[in-house]
Design a protein around this motif. Structure first.
Motif, mmCIF file in Angstrom:
data_model
loop_
_atom_site.group_PDB
_atom_site.id
_atom_site.type_symbol
_atom_site.label_atom_id
_atom_site.label_comp_id
_atom_site.label_asym_id
_atom_site.label_seq_id
_atom_site.Cartn_x
_atom_site.Cartn_y
_atom_site.Cartn_z
ATOM 1 N N MET A 1 0.848 -1.209 0.000
ATOM 2 C CA MET A 1 0.000 0.000 0.000
ATOM 3 C C MET A 1 0.872 1.243 0.000
ATOM 4 S SD MET A 1 -2.931 1.203 2.728
ATOM 5 C CE MET A 1 -3.976 -0.168 2.308
ATOM 6 N N ASN A 2 0.467 2.234 -0.761
ATOM 7 C CA ASN A 2 1.226 3.480 -0.840
ATOM 8 C C ASN A 2 0.998 4.297 0.426
ATOM 9 O OD1 ASN A 2 2.112 6.151 -1.613
ATOM 10 N ND2 ASN A 2 2.063 5.402 -3.716
ATOM 11 N N ASP A 3 2.077 4.862 0.970
ATOM 12 C CA ASP A 3 1.917 5.671 2.180
ATOM 13 C C ASP A 3 1.496 7.096 1.866
ATOM 14 O OD1 ASP A 3 4.173 6.836 1.188
ATOM 15 O OD2 ASP A 3 5.506 6.250 2.837
ATOM 16 N N GLY A 4 1.465 7.452 0.579
ATOM 17 C CA GLY A 4 0.955 8.767 0.194
ATOM 18 C C GLY A 4 1.946 9.882 0.317
ATOM 19 N N VAL A 5 3.197 9.600 0.657
ATOM 20 C CA VAL A 5 4.166 10.685 0.836
ATOM 21 C C VAL A 5 4.374 11.447 -0.450
ATOM 22 C CG1 VAL A 5 6.564 11.188 1.354
ATOM 23 C CG2 VAL A 5 5.330 9.567 2.751
ATOM 24 N N GLU A 45 -7.787 1.694 1.489
ATOM 25 C CA GLU A 45 -7.336 0.456 0.846
ATOM 26 C C GLU A 45 -7.725 0.444 -0.624
ATOM 27 O OE1 GLU A 45 -7.655 -4.405 1.435
ATOM 28 O OE2 GLU A 45 -8.579 -3.018 2.875
ATOM 29 N N VAL A 46 -8.940 0.901 -0.921
ATOM 30 C CA VAL A 46 -9.396 0.949 -2.311
ATOM 31 C C VAL A 46 -8.574 1.956 -3.120
ATOM 32 C CG1 VAL A 46 -11.329 1.544 -3.819
ATOM 33 C CG2 VAL A 46 -11.739 0.230 -1.738
ATOM 34 N N MET A 47 -8.262 3.088 -2.489
ATOM 35 C CA MET A 47 -7.521 4.149 -3.180
ATOM 36 C C MET A 47 -6.027 3.869 -3.226
ATOM 37 S SD MET A 47 -9.739 6.391 -4.242
ATOM 38 C CE MET A 47 -8.732 7.850 -4.547
ATOM 39 N N GLY A 48 -5.577 2.928 -2.371
ATOM 40 C CA GLY A 48 -4.155 2.601 -2.364
ATOM 41 C C GLY A 48 -3.341 3.408 -1.373
ATOM 42 N N TYR A 49 -4.004 3.960 -0.325
ATOM 43 C CA TYR A 49 -3.319 4.772 0.672
ATOM 44 C C TYR A 49 -3.701 4.339 2.083
ATOM 45 C CZ TYR A 49 -2.350 7.727 -3.318
ATOM 46 O OH TYR A 49 -1.919 8.166 -4.529
ATOM 47 N N GLY A 50 -2.860 4.723 3.030
ATOM 48 C CA GLY A 50 -3.128 4.369 4.408
ATOM 49 C C GLY A 50 -4.243 5.211 5.003
ATOM 50 N N GLU A 51 -4.843 4.705 6.068
ATOM 51 C CA GLU A 51 -5.926 5.419 6.743
ATOM 52 C C GLU A 51 -5.469 6.785 7.243
ATOM 53 O OE1 GLU A 51 -8.893 4.949 10.646
ATOM 54 O OE2 GLU A 51 -7.621 3.272 10.005
ATOM 55 N N ASP A 52 -4.239 6.876 7.722
ATOM 56 C CA ASP A 52 -3.725 8.137 8.248
ATOM 57 C C ASP A 52 -3.722 9.233 7.183
ATOM 58 O OD1 ASP A 52 -2.369 9.732 10.371
ATOM 59 O OD2 ASP A 52 -0.712 9.697 8.930
ATOM 60 N N MET A 53 -3.346 8.870 5.949
ATOM 61 C CA MET A 53 -3.335 9.857 4.878
ATOM 62 C C MET A 53 -4.739 10.313 4.525
ATOM 63 S SD MET A 53 -1.537 11.756 2.995
ATOM 64 C CE MET A 53 0.056 11.019 3.408
ATOM 65 N N ILE A 54 -5.687 9.381 4.541
ATOM 66 C CA ILE A 54 -7.073 9.746 4.263
ATOM 67 C C ILE A 54 -7.587 10.711 5.333
ATOM 68 C CG2 ILE A 54 -9.433 8.882 4.032
ATOM 69 C CD1 ILE A 54 -7.585 8.122 1.722
ATOM 70 N N ARG A 55 -7.241 10.441 6.595
ATOM 71 C CA ARG A 55 -7.666 11.314 7.701
ATOM 72 C C ARG A 55 -7.073 12.712 7.542
ATOM 73 N NH1 ARG A 55 -12.054 8.999 10.193
ATOM 74 N NH2 ARG A 55 -11.608 6.850 10.861
ATOM 75 N N LYS A 56 -5.828 12.778 7.125
ATOM 76 C CA LYS A 56 -5.183 14.085 6.938
ATOM 77 C C LYS A 56 -5.900 14.906 5.866
ATOM 78 C CE LYS A 56 -0.441 12.986 8.379
ATOM 79 N NZ LYS A 56 0.973 12.879 7.923
ATOM 80 N N MET A 57 -6.277 14.247 4.788
ATOM 81 C CA MET A 57 -6.990 14.971 3.724
ATOM 82 C C MET A 57 -8.366 15.408 4.205
ATOM 83 S SD MET A 57 -5.914 13.247 0.094
ATOM 84 C CE MET A 57 -5.864 11.520 0.601
#
Length: 281
Positions: A1-5, A45-57
């Motif tokens: 999974m991509n960490d979104g950095v 998970e569907v988008m390919g990013y961690g939950e933390d990154m989704i929360r930040k957005m």
């Protein structure tokens, strides 16, 4: 999974006026996610990013890429509501100072631009830009490099304006010879300069290193003039490097720039000089 950095987006600069818009997009993203009956972890998970990154957005502390909003709109069945903010997020990803500069360049009817260390940002190719940022010390994170390059590329829209502004560039000879990024990068950069230098609204001049008299020893000079008669300028070696707009201060910068232009090669001589430099690579 991509960490979104690198791929998910960019952090919001504290105090940036774009922050409320990013926060509004984040709230909308959360509403759409919850309306679709998805947990943040599932959506991530569907988008390919961690939950933390989704929360930040969703909190508005991370600027989502336009491509992210496009896919999220589809996944969450948002009916275009997220896609409506794609262009705003495309602009928001650029640093505040870059957005302000791009806004001024977009209004300018005439620009006077002297560069002594690097080729001016408006003249740079993407490869040259990237190489410049990658040699900075301490090293910049890859997502920062990508963000800065994208911001600088966006400013090139000044060449597409109609009516076109009058653009005057003076480049130090050394900026055309230092192989930032390697010879191939420099080769493509010089080729780009030849193309831009032939535009009707562009004057491109080279300041030879062997000039005994040189009015540009104070470093970079930029003067932007607007249709209403006002202007803004700055120089690394004047007024503590701060932007100035008073007629007296602008006159000093214009006087120096005028002398630099007179001491440099003519536009025709400059294009021939660049062609010769290109031939030596």
């Amino acid at each position: 999974m991509n960490d979104g950095v690198d791929e998910a987006g960019w952090d919001v600069e504290p105090g940036d006026e774009i922050e409320p818009v990013v926060q509004a997009v984040g709230r909308l993203l959360k509403v759409c996610r919850e309306g679709a009956g998805m947990r943040a972890s599932d959506f991530g998970e569907v988008m390919g990013y961690g939950e933390d990154m989704i929360r930040k957005m969703e909190r508005g502390t991370r600027i989502p890429r336009p491509e992210f909003l496009d896919r999220a709109d589809q996944i969450l069945n948002a009916q275009g509501h997220l896609r409506e903010f794609m262009e705003e997020m495309r602009k928001a990803r650029y640093p505040k100072k870059v957005r302000e500069l791009a806004e001024m360049e977009g209004r300018a009817v005439e620009m006077l631009l002297y560069s002594s260390h690097n080729i001016h940002g408006l003249l740079q190719t993407p490869e040259y830009m990237t190489a410049l940022y990658e040699v900075r010390q301490p090293p910049l994170a890859q997502d920062v490099v990508e963000r800065e390059v994208a911001a600088r590329m966006a400013r090139k829209s000044v060449f597409e304006r109609d009516p076109a502004p009058s653009l005057s560039f003076v480049q130090e000879q050394v900026t055309l010879e230092r192989p930032i990024g390697g010879k191939m990068v420099l080769c493509r950069q010089l080729g780009h300069l030849l193309e831009v230098g032939k535009l009707r609204n562009v004057s491109l001049q080279v300041m030879p290193t062997d000039r005994e008299e040189h009015a540009g020893m104070h470093g970079l000079i930029e003067v932007l003039k607007f249709a209403d008669g006002t202007a803004i300028g700055r120089s690394e070696g004047a007024f503590n490097g701060r932007p100035v707009s008073s007629p007296r201060d602008l006159r000093i910068l214009e006087l120096r720039y005028g002398m630099i232009r007179a001491q440099a090669l003519t536009p025709r001589e400059s294009l021939a000089f660049i062609e010769q430099a290109l031939g030596r690579l």
